[in-house]
Write a protein that holds these residues in place. Structure first.
Motif, PDB file in Angstrom:
ATOM      1  N   ARG A 146     -32.031  35.719 -21.796  1.00 35.30           N
ATOM      2  CA  ARG A 146     -33.397  35.241 -21.606  1.00 35.30           C
ATOM      3  C   ARG A 146     -33.762  35.495 -20.153  1.00 35.30           C
ATOM      4  O   ARG A 146     -32.917  35.908 -19.346  1.00 35.30           O
ATOM      5  CB  ARG A 146     -33.508  33.757 -21.949  1.00 35.30           C
ATOM      6  CG  ARG A 146     -32.520  32.872 -21.205  1.00 35.30           C
ATOM      7  CD  ARG A 146     -32.627  31.440 -21.663  1.00 35.30           C
ATOM      8  NE  ARG A 146     -31.591  30.596 -21.089  1.00 35.30           N
ATOM      9  CZ  ARG A 146     -31.503  29.287 -21.334  1.00 35.30           C
ATOM     10  NH1 ARG A 146     -32.398  28.690 -22.117  1.00 35.30           N
ATOM     11  NH2 ARG A 146     -30.538  28.578 -20.795  1.00 35.30           N
ATOM     12  N   GLN A 147     -34.983  35.274 -19.813  1.00 32.32           N
ATOM     13  CA  GLN A 147     -35.433  35.540 -18.438  1.00 32.32           C
ATOM     14  C   GLN A 147     -34.638  34.692 -17.447  1.00 32.32           C
ATOM     15  O   GLN A 147     -34.412  33.496 -17.664  1.00 32.32           O
ATOM     16  CB  GLN A 147     -36.925  35.238 -18.315  1.00 32.32           C
ATOM     17  CG  GLN A 147     -37.490  35.520 -16.936  1.00 32.32           C
ATOM     18  CD  GLN A 147     -39.000  35.405 -16.905  1.00 32.32           C
ATOM     19  OE1 GLN A 147     -39.713  36.208 -17.493  1.00 32.32           O
ATOM     20  NE2 GLN A 147     -39.497  34.374 -16.233  1.00 32.32           N
ATOM     21  N   ILE A 148     -34.230  35.327 -16.362  1.00 33.38           N
ATOM     22  CA  ILE A 148     -33.443  34.649 -15.336  1.00 33.38           C
ATOM     23  C   ILE A 148     -34.275  34.552 -14.066  1.00 33.38           C
ATOM     24  O   ILE A 148     -34.771  35.569 -13.566  1.00 33.38           O
ATOM     25  CB  ILE A 148     -32.134  35.410 -15.039  1.00 33.38           C
ATOM     26  CG1 ILE A 148     -31.346  35.663 -16.328  1.00 33.38           C
ATOM     27  CG2 ILE A 148     -31.284  34.638 -14.039  1.00 33.38           C
ATOM     28  CD1 ILE A 148     -30.114  36.517 -16.130  1.00 33.38           C
ATOM     29  N   PRO A 149     -34.469  33.361 -13.521  1.00 31.94           N
ATOM     30  CA  PRO A 149     -35.271  33.225 -12.295  1.00 31.94           C
ATOM     31  C   PRO A 149     -34.603  33.915 -11.104  1.00 31.94           C
ATOM     32  O   PRO A 149     -33.391  34.143 -11.087  1.00 31.94           O
ATOM     33  CB  PRO A 149     -35.337  31.704 -12.080  1.00 31.94           C
ATOM     34  CG  PRO A 149     -34.946  31.102 -13.390  1.00 31.94           C
ATOM     35  CD  PRO A 149     -34.004  32.066 -14.038  1.00 31.94           C
ATOM     36  N   ALA A 150     -35.381  34.208 -10.098  1.00 32.05           N
ATOM     37  CA  ALA A 150     -34.845  34.741  -8.845  1.00 32.05           C
ATOM     38  C   ALA A 150     -34.170  33.626  -8.053  1.00 32.05           C
ATOM     39  O   ALA A 150     -34.535  32.452  -8.148  1.00 32.05           O
ATOM     40  CB  ALA A 150     -35.975  35.350  -8.017  1.00 32.05           C
ATOM     41  N   ASN A 236     -30.146  44.179  -9.132  1.00 27.67           N
ATOM     42  CA  ASN A 236     -30.948  42.959  -9.234  1.00 27.67           C
ATOM     43  C   ASN A 236     -30.130  41.701  -8.931  1.00 27.67           C
ATOM     44  O   ASN A 236     -30.646  40.588  -8.991  1.00 27.67           O
ATOM     45  CB  ASN A 236     -31.610  42.851 -10.618  1.00 27.67           C
ATOM     46  CG  ASN A 236     -30.617  43.071 -11.750  1.00 27.67           C
ATOM     47  OD1 ASN A 236     -29.421  42.806 -11.595  1.00 27.67           O
ATOM     48  ND2 ASN A 236     -31.110  43.563 -12.886  1.00 27.67           N
ATOM     49  N   VAL A 237     -28.852  41.893  -8.620  1.00 32.25           N
ATOM     50  CA  VAL A 237     -27.959  40.780  -8.265  1.00 32.25           C
ATOM     51  C   VAL A 237     -27.239  41.151  -6.970  1.00 32.25           C
ATOM     52  O   VAL A 237     -26.839  42.308  -6.778  1.00 32.25           O
ATOM     53  CB  VAL A 237     -26.932  40.510  -9.383  1.00 32.25           C
ATOM     54  CG1 VAL A 237     -25.913  39.439  -8.951  1.00 32.25           C
ATOM     55  CG2 VAL A 237     -27.641  40.064 -10.656  1.00 32.25           C
ATOM     56  N   THR A 253     -29.342  36.090  -7.927  1.00 33.22           N
ATOM     57  CA  THR A 253     -30.318  37.063  -8.418  1.00 33.22           C
ATOM     58  C   THR A 253     -31.325  37.395  -7.315  1.00 33.22           C
ATOM     59  O   THR A 253     -31.845  36.510  -6.639  1.00 33.22           O
ATOM     60  CB  THR A 253     -31.058  36.519  -9.651  1.00 33.22           C
ATOM     61  OG1 THR A 253     -31.562  35.203  -9.365  1.00 33.22           O
ATOM     62  CG2 THR A 253     -30.124  36.432 -10.848  1.00 33.22           C
ATOM     63  N   LYS A 254     -31.598  38.690  -7.140  1.00 27.33           N
ATOM     64  CA  LYS A 254     -32.500  39.144  -6.081  1.00 27.33           C
ATOM     65  C   LYS A 254     -33.964  39.050  -6.494  1.00 27.33           C
ATOM     66  O   LYS A 254     -34.854  39.033  -5.639  1.00 27.33           O
ATOM     67  CB  LYS A 254     -32.158  40.587  -5.695  1.00 27.33           C
ATOM     68  CG  LYS A 254     -30.744  40.753  -5.176  1.00 27.33           C
ATOM     69  CD  LYS A 254     -30.425  42.209  -4.858  1.00 27.33           C
ATOM     70  CE  LYS A 254     -31.210  42.697  -3.651  1.00 27.33           C
ATOM     71  NZ  LYS A 254     -30.770  44.069  -3.246  1.00 27.33           N
ATOM     72  N   LEU A 263     -27.840  43.210 -15.822  1.00 29.73           N
ATOM     73  CA  LEU A 263     -27.593  42.739 -14.466  1.00 29.73           C
ATOM     74  C   LEU A 263     -26.690  43.751 -13.763  1.00 29.73           C
ATOM     75  O   LEU A 263     -25.694  44.213 -14.338  1.00 29.73           O
ATOM     76  CB  LEU A 263     -26.924  41.368 -14.464  1.00 29.73           C
ATOM     77  CG  LEU A 263     -27.825  40.151 -14.714  1.00 29.73           C
ATOM     78  CD1 LEU A 263     -28.356  40.134 -16.149  1.00 29.73           C
ATOM     79  CD2 LEU A 263     -27.067  38.858 -14.440  1.00 29.73           C
ATOM     80  N   THR A 264     -27.014  44.090 -12.519  1.00 28.64           N
ATOM     81  CA  THR A 264     -26.249  45.083 -11.769  1.00 28.64           C
ATOM     82  C   THR A 264     -26.041  44.630 -10.333  1.00 28.64           C
ATOM     83  O   THR A 264     -26.778  43.794  -9.804  1.00 28.64           O
ATOM     84  CB  THR A 264     -26.980  46.444 -11.752  1.00 28.64           C
ATOM     85  OG1 THR A 264     -28.294  46.265 -11.205  1.00 28.64           O
ATOM     86  CG2 THR A 264     -27.079  47.031 -13.153  1.00 28.64           C
TER      87      THR A 264
END
Length: 286
Positions: A146-150, A236-237, A253-254, A263-264
């Motif tokens: 699901r969507q992951i906040p920054a 993004n991480v 998370t960036k 996620l990378t």
């Protein structure tokens, strides 16, 4: 805690072992034991009647079993306090009732407290973000359920006091020459070589022993989901340095990560040898 509480497990054990008659003689013979005297003074109403004890060996066994039960209760109380501090924050817990503590107490050492179970539900509702899945980048990757906040750690544990501490053994390449090649490839893929202070140059053992690797003490079958993060030049991480001495680095998370997005991380942050897993020319591509 309230001053009135049910008979403890230890006192119930004593009572069930001795039976329902002979209180005075049993207590007189056990008076030399401070734990027994303490138990009697704390809950006199439990010791209404006790049997006459047949021999000294029987009395010693009763006392031994009582001490074991008291130690078990002490461990449970420590876990109860930890659970309340975790969910109510540090502070005064003197006003918590005995019934509330009892509700959070595990029936056995293997069961979760009520507080730990609530924390798990909260984690599933609010903090469970990732899963393993086939990756369009390489092999298996970490995808967002699901969507992951920054600005959060997408791999954060709950009830981390129950998790086994990760320990690592340091091996040089020479130490692992007897390891089958397919297993050695897995070690190289999952365990980052140690680096010098520049964060790029690999550390080497003495002589010709080769590059040093930190290998998880429990082996390859107890891996963390985060170890399946693939490389990206625009990750993004990011890695986050450990805040406390002796603790481990974590992730953050960036930016906001969309549902089903992979996620990378940037393998260049892990040193030359690890970056070489995804590029033939790590020094020029750096």
């Amino acid at each position: 805690f309230s001053s009135r509480r049910p008979p403890s497990q230890a006192l119930q054990l004593w009572h069930s072992t001795l039976g329902p008659a002979g209180h005075e003689k049993a207590m007189a013979k056990a008076a030399a034991c401070p734990l027994a005297a303490r138990a009697e003074s704390d809950s006199e109403d439990v010791f209404n009647e006790f049997p006459e004890v047949g021999d000294l060996a029987t009395e010693v066994e009763v006392l031994r079993r009582t001490i074991v039960a008291l130690r078990h209760e002490n461990r449970q109380l420590r876990r109860q306090v930890a659970a309340f501090q975790q969910h109510q924050g540090p502070g005064d817990v003197s006003g918590v009732s005995a019934s509330a503590v009892s509700a959070a107490a595990p029936k056995t050492d293997s069961e979760l407290t009520e507080g730990e179970a609530r924390r798990l539900l909260q984690h599933l509702q609010e903090e469970a973000f990732v899963r393993l899945a086939p990756s369009p980048i390489s092999g298996v990757g970490v995808l967002a359920m699901r969507q992951i906040p920054a600005g959060i750690d997408p791999f954060a544990l709950c009830n981390d006091h129950l998790a086994a501490k990760e320990r690592f053994a340091v091996f040089a390449e020479k130490d692992m020459r007897g390891v089958p090649p397919v297993v050695l490839d897995a070690v190289r893929a999952f365990f980052v070589p140690l680096t010098e202070d520049d964060g790029w140059t690999p550390q080497r053992g003495p002589g010709d022993s080769g590059i040093l690797f930190g290998v998880l003490a429990t082996g390859l079958t107890s891996l963390n989901v985060s170890w399946y993060l693939n490389h990206s030049d625009e990750p993004n991480v990011a890695f986050k340095d450990a805040e406390d001495e002796g603790s481990y680095n974590s992730f953050v998370t960036k930016r906001c990560i969309r549902e089903d997005e992979e996620l990378t991380v940037d393998y260049r942050e892990l040193g030359r040898e690890f970056f070489a897993l995804v590029t033939a020319n790590p020094d020029t591509d750096r």
